[in-house]
Design a protein around this motif. Sequence first.
Motif, PDB file in Angstrom:
ATOM      1  N   ALA A  32     -11.525  -0.924  -0.659  1.00  7.79           N
ATOM      2  CA  ALA A  32     -10.381  -1.056  -1.553  1.00  7.79           C
ATOM      3  C   ALA A  32      -9.738  -2.434  -1.382  1.00  7.79           C
ATOM      4  O   ALA A  32      -9.420  -3.119  -2.353  1.00  7.79           O
ATOM      5  CB  ALA A  32      -9.364   0.042  -1.279  1.00  7.79           C
ATOM      6  N   VAL A  86       0.843  -1.193   0.000  1.00  8.34           N
ATOM      7  CA  VAL A  86       0.000   0.000   0.000  1.00  8.34           C
ATOM      8  C   VAL A  86       0.879   1.243   0.000  1.00  8.34           C
ATOM      9  O   VAL A  86       1.777   1.370   0.833  1.00  8.34           O
ATOM     10  CB  VAL A  86      -0.913   0.034   1.233  1.00  8.34           C
ATOM     11  N   ILE A 125      -7.918  -0.813   5.323  1.00  7.31           N
ATOM     12  CA  ILE A 125      -7.250  -1.721   4.395  1.00  7.31           C
ATOM     13  C   ILE A 125      -6.687  -2.919   5.143  1.00  7.31           C
ATOM     14  O   ILE A 125      -6.910  -4.075   4.774  1.00  7.31           O
ATOM     15  CB  ILE A 125      -6.104  -0.996   3.658  1.00  7.31           C
ATOM     16  N   THR A 181      -2.703   5.182  -3.116  1.00 13.62           N
ATOM     17  CA  THR A 181      -3.646   6.159  -2.552  1.00 13.62           C
ATOM     18  C   THR A 181      -3.249   7.617  -2.681  1.00 13.62           C
ATOM     19  O   THR A 181      -2.069   7.966  -2.629  1.00 13.62           O
ATOM     20  CB  THR A 181      -3.850   5.910  -1.027  1.00 13.62           C
ATOM     21  N   LEU A 202      -9.438  -5.339  -4.183  1.00 13.70           N
ATOM     22  CA  LEU A 202      -8.126  -5.849  -4.570  1.00 13.70           C
ATOM     23  C   LEU A 202      -8.070  -7.367  -4.408  1.00 13.70           C
ATOM     24  O   LEU A 202      -7.601  -8.085  -5.289  1.00 13.70           O
ATOM     25  CB  LEU A 202      -7.027  -5.196  -3.733  1.00 13.70           C
ATOM     26  N   VAL A 223      -2.330  -1.283  -3.512  1.00 14.62           N
ATOM     27  CA  VAL A 223      -3.276  -0.182  -3.336  1.00 14.62           C
ATOM     28  C   VAL A 223      -2.480   1.111  -3.413  1.00 14.62           C
ATOM     29  O   VAL A 223      -1.477   1.269  -2.709  1.00 14.62           O
ATOM     30  CB  VAL A 223      -3.996  -0.258  -1.980  1.00 14.62           C
TER      31      VAL A 223
END
Lengths: 335, 335
Positions: free
Chosen positions: A302, A66, A83, A124, A306, A122
């Motif tokens: 998210a 992430v 997450i 962001t 994923l 991920v």
Amino acid sequence: MNPPTIKDVAKAADVSVATVSRVLHNLAGYSDQTKQKVLKAVEELGYQPNAIARGLINKRTQTIGVLFPDVSSSFSSDLLHGIEDVANDRGFSVIVCNTAEDGKRTMKYLQVLREKQVDGIVFTSEFLKEEYYLALKEMRVPVVLVNTQSHKHMIPYVKVDDRQAAYQATEYLIQNGHREIAMISDTPVDRIAGIPRIEGYKQALADNGIEYNEARVAYGDFGLESGRKAIEKLLAEAPPFTALFAASDEMAIGAMGVALERGIRIPDDISIIGYDDLSISRMIYPPLTTIHQPLTAMGRLASEKLIALIEDSSEVSSTIVNHQLVERKTVRPRP
Amino acid sequence: MNPPTIKDVAKAADVSVATVSRVLHNLAGYSDQTKQKVLKAVEELGYQPNAIARGLINKRTQTIGVLFPDVSSSFSSDLLHGIEDVANDRGFSVIVCNTAEDGKRTMKYLQVLREKQVDGIVFTSEFLKEEYYLALKEMRVPVVLVNTQSHKHMIPYVKVDDRQAAYQATEYLIQNGHREIAMISDTPVDRIAGIPRIEGYKQALADNGIEYNEARVAYGDFGLESGRKAIEKLLAEAPPFTALFAASDEMAIGAMGVALERGIRIPDDISIIGYDDLSISRMIYPPLTTIHQPLTAMGRLASEKLIALIEDSSEVSSTIVNHQLVERKTVRPRP
DNA sequence: AGAAATAGAGTAAACGTTTACTTTTTAGTG
DNA sequence: CACTAAAAAGTAAACGTTTACTCTATTTCT
């Protein structure tokens, strides 16, 4: 001496490694008696499988990466919380990366994540540069965007409709009788969170017959300190205003701080509305009226997207999550 | 189709895999000409080594695990920021784990980290239960504690001297002429951050000839909301007080919120001093006087210690980092 | 010139699993 | 009882590296 391996278990239980593996995975092909023997050996040796070896063979690491522009911001950590929570639930670990909005660093992280064979990524709160996209593409792992979006490439994302939320925030001020409304925005080159919010603000003004005055908008970087700077500028240089829309709670809080220091009362003298709804915003005094972004929920979503992509590599769509205007104490009708 | 492996490179460069490996690691044993051939092949194929395979063989994953009771707290994320920064610098990735102060969850994380073969672990802000210690010990990887400490086991830690810091905070209020001083503490069963701070508070009172009054201390859980609850209780039930020491900034901010709501002026009616110095504390109004804990620096230090342990497995000592009283606007001399 | 040292390279085992394939044992059928 | 099907278990290759060991050709030394 060394941690026991599956071979040690096999030896102790007097069976082959294949049988041990089958027992451990609940596959068929052994008698109940054998199963007990194996389980006993596992227990006695304190055997734990080695996820690295497993990862090597089935090309899955059960790990996701992430990327945040700033892990320590309240914004990022709320996202991370969501997450991490579902990832963990679904058997994935998360590696955090703090890009510091630095291209070099980001590229380095991308390389590391690739070498570490993460199963998905991920990304962001930052604009997805072409360079990043290419690297991501080479990795051939699913990616989901949070709080950002790529117009050029089809990548699933999770975010609120910034334009509309900004529109709504501004209109709320207008409905409260305000007509001289200032704004603190992110830099106008920010295609993701900057421009749409300014546009929403402008549109709301326009739809209500209020002329847009460029002098009433100041720019920051979403951080607290920049909110202070921005309102100082506004107070010094802009035509008077009775309300202020800040494009982030941090900037709103920074702005409130200097207002209060100068004896400007909130909301009596100036109404303020923020954007994000950090957990702190509810707790400060006066509690901040703001646009709620469900950050933790967005993080969860998210992760779910994923993992869906990782597991069935089916197509997954984007989702615009609902924001919400939460009325607290920093906006009041214009006297 | 599949990502190229070292074998593909070897084939393309018409050498053996051993040679490729040697070139990539700058070991001796090849001519300059060969080196060029290999590098060219690497370039053309876009080869990236597979850290999983590498990890399997040299029993190092270049990954550390970090456990937080609450990743999304400002406190944790500042720590994480520091930890991640130096880890990344030194070629380590960090896996975050949110224990939610739940024993089951923590044990599960410990198991996952073990299976994933992390090279070391940072454990933060929570009491190290015996159960955790045993699991950690079985993993045979270095551990460092942050913001907590084990009296029973010798494990290096990084933290401030809570007792002394609390003493200093309280004494600062006393020096400002206050004698009726309330406290919002963590639960008194917290052996790490709870008890020492209460003791520091008590000691400061005692050393200044002020009688300790149990009714003037309320208990929270470090969170914002609990600070609100605590001050409400204090306001309702405790004997009057002119100053308040809160054992965390979040609780202090929560307390300020209700005070302000009720028209109690800070610092005119009540002086408040916090503990932590979150970045938000500087920015709220009025800015909070507090005990500064250098969280990011503590995170960095923890990472450094851990990596030192991983790399030379030399002995590493604990360090008590310096706190600092930062004077802002929430404490004033008693009228 | 012959022996010894060295540079340049290759071979193959090892790391700890999973799994396709094979073999052995057991149970079932007429 | 002979034969087949199914169940139980084993064998070994594969995943992508690293590295100890071996081999060959060249250089250095006496």
